[in-house]
Design an enzyme around this catalytic site. Structure first.
Site, PDB file in Angstrom:
ATOM      1  CG  ASP A   1      -4.721   2.599  11.023  1.00 35.39           C
ATOM      2  OD1 ASP A   1      -5.733   3.238  11.403  1.00 35.39           O
ATOM      3  OD2 ASP A   1      -4.739   1.861  10.033  1.00 35.39           O
TER       4      ASP A   1
ATOM      5  NE  ARG B   1      -2.757   1.193   3.524  1.00 37.36           N
ATOM      6  CZ  ARG B   1      -3.698   1.359   4.473  1.00 37.36           C
ATOM      7  NH1 ARG B   1      -4.962   1.559   4.119  1.00 37.36           N
ATOM      8  NH2 ARG B   1      -3.381   1.302   5.741  1.00 37.36           N
TER       9      ARG B   1
END
Length: 530
Positions: A444, A165
């Site tokens: 996160d 990613r």
């Protein structure tokens, strides 16, 4: 490969060490220069268009499906074929790209490891470069790590499939300049990973696979498709060699999923329900709409009507076009207490069983300790099938369903929890750690974004907590001071004073009390990173 001179327009803000020179070699600089030259202008235009659209919604417009794409929606087409090693993705683990994590994730009982340069990585120069080195070594099969106690970590046979990613379109890489301005972090991540690994990946029967985050429109998806086409042509590769999964984690994108699939059909293999960022985007997009204010974060589960509609529409759209519909992240982490752990695993199983029953082809976890539980939930539904592309939903999902207000309480307990989570996460992020366990969840950037934007929106609309308190800047600041003391007590004086909690609290105050909502906490946070 065509030869392109490296222009003097691409420059670096710091001297290279040996590892930097190795990973940013001449070929990488050539590719990066070409990509930046060809695509930076369009990126800026796309980001400007985001601002134009935001102003429309701020002034009362509600997102909706786009009628000009009816010809795409009403015609017969499918995305291109999906590689063999991506046919079964029932459990994917995600995490940052530090060396030990890469090894443990690839060795976990999962089908895919999504190596993350985005929401779970605080992108210091050293961490970004180390991450690229770690992935290069993992692709080669030579990666190993020895900890301080002498324990050695190495790859097992048949590791998980690797997908990378890259950073979102909006994030810069401030250490690399083009015409004096920071380049796109996503182009930097893409160029380095592709350049170093595409040959080895193809040789082993895999390929350069990517996750693309934070897209808002089909035009942004088309930009990425053009980046892939350009790169494939430059290296003499067949069209469609590069494959991508797009995260549907912004509210605008859910209204353009079919268009996103169409404009990336040579390269796309699926869409993913990035549920936490999607909730954050719901708040951010509808921030000026007082009837769309969300309750406590803890009550916003996938059973809420607006999230259920989002998940079902994604499955329906993907399977109609032959693409995978990936489920969202389980942020839970196992507990050492057996009774508590049993309750956690049951919650995770129930959540993933719902995703599998709805028709998702796979899902995400953040901790290898959840792999067996989640695998069992998907195995029970999939059986011998590799995926659920055969499951065709026929739900009528309307814009009203996707925008439906969310029921639930706003509580003082929830507000204080939001403050503690956000401050601790921001402190970790500006200290260089983008993925951190807090109160039993793997936090996160996405989950921290929900915490701080919820409070901003409560202040904005002077919402009342369940005990009658009106949420104001003054109330927030009082709680912030008090919760900072709670954090100090929980972590101990030594950890508190050695950390950057006071800086984190200042940033939290700034981004929560400004009259204009800050789009991403990682943008001001990035200025505090090395």
């Amino acid at each position: 490969m065509s030869q392109t001179l490296v222009t003097e327009e691409l420059s670096f803000t710091q001297p290279f060490c040996k590892q930097d020179k190795d990973i940013i070699n001449h070929d990488v600089k050539q590719l990066l220069t070409d990509l930046v030259n060809h695509f930076s202008g369009r990126r800026e235009a796309l980001l400007n268009e985001r601002n134009n659209w935001k102003h429309k919604v701020d002034n009362g417009f509600l997102p909706n499906f786009i009628s000009e794409s009816n010809s795409i929606i009403n015609s017969e087409w499918k995305v291109n074929s999906i590689p063999k090693d991506l046919q079964d993705r029932r459990v994917e683990i995600t995490g940052p790209v530090d060396r030990k994590m890469v090894i443990n994730a690839l060795n976990a009982n999962v089908k895919v490891f999504m190596a993350d340069f985005e929401d779970s990585l605080a992108p210091t120069w050293e961490k970004v470069i180390d991450g690229q080195v770690n992935l290069r070594d993992a692709v080669k099969g030579t990666i190993s790590y020895t900890n301080e106690q002498g324990k050695c970590y190495q790859l097992k046979d048949s590791p998980a499939v690797l997908i990378t990613r890259v950073r979102g379109l909006h994030l810069p890489e401030k250490h690399v300049l083009w015409k004096g301005e920071p380049i796109a972090g996503c182009l930097f991540d893409f160029a380095l990973y592709f350049s170093h690994n595409y040959k080895a990946l193809l040789a082993k029967g895999s390929g350069p696979y990517f996750y693309l985050p934070k897209l808002q429109t089909w035009q942004e998806a088309k930009w990425w498709s053009d980046v892939f086409h350009f790169t494939e042509k430059r290296f003499g590769l067949a069209i469609g060699t590069i494959k991508a999964t797009v995260l549907i984690e912004t509210l605008p994108a859910v209204f353009q999923m079919e268009e996103i699939l169409f404009h990336m059909k040579e390269h796309i293999v699926g869409l993913n329900c990035g549920r936490w960022d999607y909730i954050f985007s719901y708040i951010k997009t509808l921030k000026n709409h007082p009837d769309r204010v969300l309750p406590d974060r803890q009550g916003i589960t996938m059973t809420q009507p607006f999230l259920s509609a989002y998940s079902r529409l994604l499955i329906q759209t993907c399977h109609k076009r032959g693409a995978f519909a990936m489920g969202g992240m389980s942020a839970f982490i196992p507990s050492r207490d057996p009774e508590q752990n049993g309750a956690i695993l049951q919650k995770v199983y129930d959540d993933k069983e719902l995703e599998a029953s709805n028709g998702h082809d796979g899902t995400w976890i953040a901790h290898p300790g959840l792999a067996e539980t989640v695998l069992a939930a998907f195995d029970a539904v999939l059986g011998d099938r590799l995926n659920q592309l055969d499951v065709q939903r026929n739900d009528k999902i309307t814009a009203e369903m996707l925008l439906a207000p969310c029921t639930g309480e706003r509580t003082e307990k929830g507000m204080r929890a939001n403050i503690r989570v956000a401050v601790q996460y921001i402190e970790a992020w500006i200290s260089g750690n983008g993925c951190v366990p807090i109160y039993g969840l793997m936090e996160d950037a996405a989950t921290a974004e929900i915490s701080r934007t919820s409070i901003w929106q409560w202040i904005r609309h002077q919402k009342t907590l369940s005990d009658g308190q009106v949420v104001t800047k003054a109330l927030f600041r009082t709680m912030l001071t008090e919760e900072l003391d709670v954090i100090r007590q929980e972590l101990g004086e030594e950890r508190f004073l050695s950390g950057r909690f006071k800086e984190a609290a200042v940033l939290m105050d700034d981004i929560t009390t400004q009259d204009e909502l800050v789009d991403f906490l990682t943008l001001p946070g990035y200025q505090l990173l090395n």
